[in-house]
Each structure stands twice: as structure tokens, then as C-alpha cells.
Write a protein that holds these residues in place. Sequence first.
Motif, PDB file in Angstrom:
ATOM      1  N   GLY A   1     -16.733  -6.732  -8.414  1.00 54.03           N
ATOM      2  CA  GLY A   1     -17.627  -6.061  -9.265  1.00 54.03           C
ATOM      3  C   GLY A   1     -16.933  -4.943 -10.004  1.00 54.03           C
TER       4      GLY A   1
ATOM      5  N   SER B   1     -22.177   1.441 -17.464  1.00 54.35           N
ATOM      6  CA  SER B   1     -22.391   1.140 -16.064  1.00 54.35           C
ATOM      7  C   SER B   1     -21.731  -0.142 -15.453  1.00 54.35           C
ATOM      8  CB  SER B   1     -23.926   0.803 -15.889  1.00 54.35           C
ATOM      9  OG  SER B   1     -24.846   1.839 -16.617  1.00 54.35           O
ATOM     10  N   LEU B   2     -21.882  -0.073 -14.218  1.00 54.87           N
ATOM     11  CA  LEU B   2     -20.919  -1.194 -13.416  1.00 54.87           C
ATOM     12  C   LEU B   2     -21.713  -1.108 -12.049  1.00 54.87           C
ATOM     13  CD1 LEU B   2     -18.475  -2.554 -14.339  1.00 54.87           C
ATOM     14  CD2 LEU B   2     -17.303  -1.064 -12.859  1.00 54.87           C
ATOM     15  N   ARG B   3     -21.861  -2.258 -11.526  1.00 50.44           N
ATOM     16  CA  ARG B   3     -22.457  -2.434 -10.185  1.00 50.44           C
ATOM     17  C   ARG B   3     -21.593  -3.132  -9.311  1.00 50.44           C
ATOM     18  NH1 ARG B   3     -27.575  -6.294  -7.948  1.00 50.44           N
ATOM     19  NH2 ARG B   3     -25.952  -7.768  -8.180  1.00 50.44           N
TER      20      ARG B   3
ATOM     21  N   SER C   1     -20.205  -4.995  -5.523  1.00 53.08           N
ATOM     22  CA  SER C   1     -20.846  -5.508  -4.400  1.00 53.08           C
ATOM     23  C   SER C   1     -19.914  -5.447  -3.292  1.00 53.08           C
ATOM     24  CB  SER C   1     -21.377  -6.892  -4.839  1.00 53.08           C
ATOM     25  OG  SER C   1     -22.265  -6.791  -5.776  1.00 53.08           O
TER      26      SER C   1
ATOM     27  N   PHE D   1     -25.367   7.755  -9.320  1.00 50.79           N
ATOM     28  CA  PHE D   1     -25.095   6.146  -8.629  1.00 50.79           C
ATOM     29  C   PHE D   1     -26.399   5.919  -7.554  1.00 50.79           C
ATOM     30  CE2 PHE D   1     -20.253   6.758  -8.557  1.00 50.79           C
ATOM     31  CZ  PHE D   1     -20.206   6.692 -10.062  1.00 50.79           C
ATOM     32  N   THR D   2     -26.476   4.619  -7.350  1.00 51.91           N
ATOM     33  CA  THR D   2     -27.431   4.324  -6.303  1.00 51.91           C
ATOM     34  C   THR D   2     -26.847   3.359  -5.486  1.00 51.91           C
ATOM     35  OG1 THR D   2     -29.117   4.689  -8.104  1.00 51.91           O
ATOM     36  CG2 THR D   2     -29.801   3.315  -5.941  1.00 51.91           C
TER      37      THR D   2
ATOM     38  N   SER E   1     -27.732   0.484  -2.566  1.00 55.77           N
ATOM     39  CA  SER E   1     -28.673  -0.406  -2.081  1.00 55.77           C
ATOM     40  C   SER E   1     -28.117  -1.602  -1.225  1.00 55.77           C
ATOM     41  CB  SER E   1     -29.733  -0.973  -3.068  1.00 55.77           C
ATOM     42  OG  SER E   1     -28.948  -1.706  -3.864  1.00 55.77           O
TER      43      SER E   1
ATOM     44  N   TYR F   1     -24.561  -2.753  -2.185  1.00 60.18           N
ATOM     45  CA  TYR F   1     -24.293  -2.513  -3.627  1.00 60.18           C
ATOM     46  C   TYR F   1     -24.201  -1.141  -4.144  1.00 60.18           C
ATOM     47  CZ  TYR F   1     -26.483  -7.147  -3.792  1.00 60.18           C
ATOM     48  OH  TYR F   1     -26.626  -8.384  -3.447  1.00 60.18           O
TER      49      TYR F   1
ATOM     50  N   LYS G   1     -24.787   0.832  -7.823  1.00 59.43           N
ATOM     51  CA  LYS G   1     -24.923   0.962  -9.118  1.00 59.43           C
ATOM     52  C   LYS G   1     -24.591   2.116  -9.716  1.00 59.43           C
ATOM     53  CE  LYS G   1     -26.354  -0.511 -13.101  1.00 59.43           C
ATOM     54  NZ  LYS G   1     -27.899  -0.363 -13.471  1.00 59.43           N
TER      55      LYS G   1
ATOM     56  N   ASN H   1     -24.103   4.564 -13.022  1.00 56.81           N
ATOM     57  CA  ASN H   1     -24.536   4.657 -14.282  1.00 56.81           C
ATOM     58  C   ASN H   1     -23.651   5.944 -14.915  1.00 56.81           C
ATOM     59  OD1 ASN H   1     -26.338   2.582 -14.238  1.00 56.81           O
ATOM     60  ND2 ASN H   1     -27.805   3.966 -13.190  1.00 56.81           N
TER      61      ASN H   1
END
Length: 120
Positions: A8, A17-19, A21, A68-69, A71, A80, A82, A84
Motif C-alpha cells: 500500500g 491519504s494512504l492506507r 496494509s 493516523f489510525t 486497525s 492497517y 490509515k 490522512n
Amino acid sequence: QMQLVESGGGLVQAGGSLRLSCAASGRTFSSYGMGWFRQAPGKAREFVAAISMSGGTTRYADSVKGRFTISGDNAKNTVYLKMNSLIPDVTAVYYCPAGAGGSIYSFTYWGQGAQVTVAS
């Protein structure tokens, strides 16, 4: 033993944004703590975020809180990140480590990393 593969990463414009994995091998994924670290050129590797896959407890570096998140999905053996509101300063290789016993402070297994480049 656990194998970790990040994906990713890529080039994104500032503000985007970018996610990321991280896919893990093994049948005991839910018993691990998973994290994200990053290393920019010429700098030491630094902590970004972590999550306990059994209880869902998370922690973040102050520099990424609110943007950032982290999960995870135990059914997919995947964690992951995420990201932003990206800025050029977060350009780095992002690594995904796993901590035995659900630790979100100590990590044993590491992936090869994924390059994230934020263009201004």
C-alpha cells in the motif's frame, strides 16, 4: 515464526491519504500485538502506532495522533494504517512488526517495509 508483508505504499501529494496494509502468516495472529514504525533517510527508526489484536488497545506517537489510525482484522490476519493529511515530513519506509503475547511495546518479528513518499 511469523511472516509479515507490507503493502500500500507509494507516492502521494501533500494533503492526501494512504492506507498501508500488513498481512501476517500464522494461525495465532489474534494473540499478537501489531505495530507500525517508520524510518526516514538518515534518521533512526521511530514508533508510529500499535494495536493489540486481542483487546483492541491502541497507542500512537504524539506526532500522528488525530491523523493516523491503526486497525486490524483478525479474520484476514491483517493490520492497517490509515494516514490522512499527509505532509512531506512523513516520507519514510514504514515497517510492520508483531509482538508476542499481545504486546504493543515490544516487537519480535518485522516485515521488509513499504516506502511512503509524500510530495510537496
